[in-house]
Design a protein around this motif. Sequence first.
Motif, PDB file in Angstrom:
ATOM      1  N   ALA A 265       0.828  -1.216   0.000  1.00 20.55           N
ATOM      2  CA  ALA A 265       0.000   0.000   0.000  1.00 20.55           C
ATOM      3  C   ALA A 265       0.858   1.261   0.000  1.00 20.55           C
ATOM      4  O   ALA A 265       0.522   2.255  -0.663  1.00 20.55           O
ATOM      5  CB  ALA A 265      -0.928  -0.015   1.203  1.00 20.55           C
ATOM      6  N   GLU A 266       1.957   1.243   0.728  1.00 18.20           N
ATOM      7  CA  GLU A 266       2.806   2.438   0.788  1.00 18.20           C
ATOM      8  C   GLU A 266       3.380   2.780  -0.579  1.00 18.20           C
ATOM      9  O   GLU A 266       3.453   3.955  -0.961  1.00 18.20           O
ATOM     10  CB  GLU A 266       3.935   2.229   1.800  1.00 18.20           C
ATOM     11  CG  GLU A 266       4.786   3.472   2.000  1.00 18.20           C
ATOM     12  CD  GLU A 266       5.765   3.350   3.159  1.00 18.20           C
ATOM     13  OE1 GLU A 266       6.923   3.781   2.998  1.00 18.20           O
ATOM     14  OE2 GLU A 266       5.367   2.822   4.223  1.00 18.20           O
ATOM     15  N   ASP A 267       3.788   1.753  -1.337  1.00 16.85           N
ATOM     16  CA  ASP A 267       4.319   1.994  -2.686  1.00 16.85           C
ATOM     17  C   ASP A 267       3.244   2.562  -3.597  1.00 16.85           C
ATOM     18  O   ASP A 267       3.519   3.446  -4.426  1.00 16.85           O
ATOM     19  CB  ASP A 267       4.849   0.687  -3.276  1.00 16.85           C
ATOM     20  CG  ASP A 267       6.116   0.205  -2.577  1.00 16.85           C
ATOM     21  OD1 ASP A 267       6.616   0.929  -1.699  1.00 16.85           O
ATOM     22  OD2 ASP A 267       6.582  -0.895  -2.898  1.00 16.85           O
ATOM     23  N   ILE A 268       2.019   2.065  -3.450  1.00 14.03           N
ATOM     24  CA  ILE A 268       0.920   2.571  -4.273  1.00 14.03           C
ATOM     25  C   ILE A 268       0.621   4.024  -3.921  1.00 14.03           C
ATOM     26  O   ILE A 268       0.387   4.856  -4.808  1.00 14.03           O
ATOM     27  CB  ILE A 268      -0.331   1.688  -4.092  1.00 14.03           C
ATOM     28  CG1 ILE A 268      -0.091   0.321  -4.753  1.00 14.03           C
ATOM     29  CG2 ILE A 268      -1.566   2.358  -4.688  1.00 14.03           C
ATOM     30  CD1 ILE A 268      -1.224  -0.650  -4.601  1.00 14.03           C
ATOM     31  N   ALA A 269       0.633   4.354  -2.637  1.00 10.89           N
ATOM     32  CA  ALA A 269       0.384   5.741  -2.214  1.00 10.89           C
ATOM     33  C   ALA A 269       1.440   6.672  -2.812  1.00 10.89           C
ATOM     34  O   ALA A 269       1.115   7.758  -3.313  1.00 10.89           O
ATOM     35  CB  ALA A 269       0.393   5.829  -0.694  1.00 10.89           C
ATOM     36  N   MET A 270       2.704   6.242  -2.758  1.00  7.58           N
ATOM     37  CA  MET A 270       3.783   7.050  -3.334  1.00  7.58           C
ATOM     38  C   MET A 270       3.560   7.263  -4.829  1.00  7.58           C
ATOM     39  O   MET A 270       3.733   8.358  -5.362  1.00  7.58           O
ATOM     40  CB  MET A 270       5.131   6.355  -3.110  1.00  7.58           C
ATOM     41  CG  MET A 270       5.577   6.310  -1.664  1.00  7.58           C
ATOM     42  SD  MET A 270       6.132   7.919  -1.070  1.00  7.58           S
ATOM     43  CE  MET A 270       6.721   7.469   0.576  1.00  7.58           C
ATOM     44  N   SER A 271       3.195   6.193  -5.517  1.00 12.32           N
ATOM     45  CA  SER A 271       2.981   6.272  -6.962  1.00 12.32           C
ATOM     46  C   SER A 271       1.809   7.181  -7.306  1.00 12.32           C
ATOM     47  O   SER A 271       1.869   7.964  -8.260  1.00 12.32           O
ATOM     48  CB  SER A 271       2.748   4.870  -7.534  1.00 12.32           C
ATOM     49  OG  SER A 271       3.914   4.086  -7.451  1.00 12.32           O
ATOM     50  N   LEU A 272       0.729   7.078  -6.549  1.00 12.57           N
ATOM     51  CA  LEU A 272      -0.441   7.906  -6.815  1.00 12.57           C
ATOM     52  C   LEU A 272      -0.130   9.391  -6.608  1.00 12.57           C
ATOM     53  O   LEU A 272      -0.591  10.248  -7.379  1.00 12.57           O
ATOM     54  CB  LEU A 272      -1.597   7.477  -5.899  1.00 12.57           C
ATOM     55  CG  LEU A 272      -2.190   6.097  -6.199  1.00 12.57           C
ATOM     56  CD1 LEU A 272      -3.174   5.688  -5.103  1.00 12.57           C
ATOM     57  CD2 LEU A 272      -2.884   6.074  -7.562  1.00 12.57           C
ATOM     58  N   PHE A 273       0.649   9.687  -5.582  1.00  8.56           N
ATOM     59  CA  PHE A 273       0.997  11.091  -5.354  1.00  8.56           C
ATOM     60  C   PHE A 273       1.886  11.606  -6.488  1.00  8.56           C
ATOM     61  O   PHE A 273       1.717  12.751  -6.950  1.00  8.56           O
ATOM     62  CB  PHE A 273       1.719  11.249  -4.006  1.00  8.56           C
ATOM     63  CG  PHE A 273       1.820  12.684  -3.566  1.00  8.56           C
ATOM     64  CD1 PHE A 273       0.743  13.307  -2.932  1.00  8.56           C
ATOM     65  CD2 PHE A 273       2.975  13.418  -3.783  1.00  8.56           C
ATOM     66  CE1 PHE A 273       0.821  14.633  -2.538  1.00  8.56           C
ATOM     67  CE2 PHE A 273       3.061  14.750  -3.398  1.00  8.56           C
ATOM     68  CZ  PHE A 273       1.986  15.359  -2.766  1.00  8.56           C
ATOM     69  N   LYS A 274       2.822  10.782  -6.952  1.00  6.97           N
ATOM     70  CA  LYS A 274       3.668  11.162  -8.078  1.00  6.97           C
ATOM     71  C   LYS A 274       2.834  11.371  -9.339  1.00  6.97           C
ATOM     72  O   LYS A 274       3.060  12.337 -10.104  1.00  6.97           O
ATOM     73  CB  LYS A 274       4.716  10.073  -8.322  1.00  6.97           C
ATOM     74  CG  LYS A 274       5.618  10.326  -9.537  1.00  6.97           C
ATOM     75  CD  LYS A 274       6.569  11.477  -9.307  1.00  6.97           C
ATOM     76  CE  LYS A 274       7.570  11.595 -10.438  1.00  6.97           C
ATOM     77  NZ  LYS A 274       8.614  12.599 -10.209  1.00  6.97           N
ATOM     78  N   LEU A 275       1.854  10.500  -9.556  1.00 16.07           N
ATOM     79  CA  LEU A 275       0.977  10.650 -10.725  1.00 16.07           C
ATOM     80  C   LEU A 275       0.205  11.961 -10.661  1.00 16.07           C
ATOM     81  O   LEU A 275      -0.016  12.610 -11.691  1.00 16.07           O
ATOM     82  CB  LEU A 275       0.014   9.472 -10.818  1.00 16.07           C
ATOM     83  CG  LEU A 275       0.615   8.128 -11.252  1.00 16.07           C
ATOM     84  CD1 LEU A 275      -0.415   7.016 -11.125  1.00 16.07           C
ATOM     85  CD2 LEU A 275       1.134   8.207 -12.693  1.00 16.07           C
ATOM     86  N   LYS A 276      -0.190  12.362  -9.470  1.00 14.03           N
ATOM     87  CA  LYS A 276      -0.898  13.648  -9.320  1.00 14.03           C
ATOM     88  C   LYS A 276       0.010  14.809  -9.728  1.00 14.03           C
ATOM     89  O   LYS A 276      -0.423  15.737 -10.436  1.00 14.03           O
ATOM     90  CB  LYS A 276      -1.355  13.844  -7.882  1.00 14.03           C
ATOM     91  CG  LYS A 276      -2.081  15.192  -7.662  1.00 14.03           C
ATOM     92  CD  LYS A 276      -2.047  15.636  -6.229  1.00 14.03           C
ATOM     93  CE  LYS A 276      -2.788  16.959  -6.032  1.00 14.03           C
ATOM     94  NZ  LYS A 276      -2.231  18.078  -6.811  1.00 14.03           N
ATOM     95  N   LEU A 277       1.277  14.748  -9.289  1.00 16.05           N
ATOM     96  CA  LEU A 277       2.209  15.821  -9.631  1.00 16.05           C
ATOM     97  C   LEU A 277       2.412  15.901 -11.144  1.00 16.05           C
ATOM     98  O   LEU A 277       2.443  17.006 -11.724  1.00 16.05           O
ATOM     99  CB  LEU A 277       3.554  15.584  -8.930  1.00 16.05           C
ATOM    100  CG  LEU A 277       3.541  15.576  -7.391  1.00 16.05           C
ATOM    101  CD1 LEU A 277       4.944  15.306  -6.860  1.00 16.05           C
ATOM    102  CD2 LEU A 277       2.999  16.891  -6.848  1.00 16.05           C
ATOM    103  N   ILE A 278       2.549  14.744 -11.785  1.00 18.95           N
ATOM    104  CA  ILE A 278       2.730  14.718 -13.240  1.00 18.95           C
ATOM    105  C   ILE A 278       1.471  15.234 -13.938  1.00 18.95           C
ATOM    106  O   ILE A 278       1.543  16.012 -14.901  1.00 18.95           O
ATOM    107  CB  ILE A 278       3.058  13.288 -13.718  1.00 18.95           C
ATOM    108  CG1 ILE A 278       4.379  12.814 -13.123  1.00 18.95           C
ATOM    109  CG2 ILE A 278       3.103  13.227 -15.242  1.00 18.95           C
ATOM    110  CD1 ILE A 278       4.710  11.356 -13.400  1.00 18.95           C
TER     111      ILE A 278
END
Length: 367
Positions: A265-278
């Motif tokens: 879950a932590e990796d997914i949260a990190m990825s989702l936040f990065k996707l928001k920035l992009i």
Amino acid sequence: MSEIDSLNSQYKLDSLGLLPDFCLQEIFSREFNNAATAKIFILLSEGTKQKVIENLNMIRAVRINKIIDKFESGELEIPFSRFEKTCEDLMDRVQELKEEGKIQVPEVSLDESFLSSSRELTDFSDNLPRFNFYQNDLHDLISWWNLAAKNIKSLFGKRSQAENIVLERLDDEFSARIFAHSIDDLKKNEFADKAEEFRVAAFREHEQRLNLIEEFLLQLINKLSNRDFAARLADNFPDDESMQDKLLQNSPLLLIPAVKDELPAEDIAMSLFKLKLIHDDLGFKGIEKLIRSSNNYFFKKGLSISFSNMNSEYAQRIIKERKKSALNEFKIKLKMIIDAVTCIRENSSIYIMLELMSSYTVYDFEE
């Protein structure tokens, strides 16, 4: 050791090596547990031990070898009386199985089905695909376990080898863990407790993943600030303040964001936040290639809803309802796998297994 060695001759233990495979698998089934089997193995000659261990599935073989290693290293002490008691228990078990007709050795030549079992085992191995319940729909899930159960049940004298094939084909952690425990020496109530423990843990982990994805999908509609979005994601973790700091500080450094079912879950949260920035910088085209690799259907379908031109109130409602449906399907899959594994373990009929698995759906299984 000489006193212990004498038990092999006294109880004629190496005569076990003369028995056919199906007899050895019956004698050393889980009813004769790992600890007892290990004590017998310590007494056997190397050749006989090798033949018997080939008739155990890989889970039990590994656990038994660990017990033997501890004994040989001196870490585990076993008194002579316990070796003697285990030998007596084994003799009683063999006699009982003979009286029940379960280990009768055929007096005539083996029939064609027995002689062809090795070929059938090879065919089974060739025809059983890999299994990951995240990627299989309900019908495919039932079909796969039907094939596995039929072959484990029908391959005469090759049950342990068939169990190994099934275990090797299981790609998702839940299925692999629960099947591995089912073919170990756990008692019925112990296995049921383990199955429930694994089910609850797997459901909570998946629910956490979907909650994070839901936050991202709603973020695309509501357009929260970075700090507010990080706070919403962090709320799904026990230490939310620490997680929020990680998201704000570390996510921008992530090179390739990924949203996949098997990720923590932590990796997914990190990825989702990065996707928001992009997405904030480049829009949908910026994240389009990055999201193609996702194997989460709720995520992919939710994106099409979030980027549609429909009323935001309806879009949010659809996303929330789809998450409920995805969680319900996941819950059904977990129950189906537990039913399948339990039926295989208890040697229940294929009919009962299929009816149990189909009972969670609105259709009957057809091959």
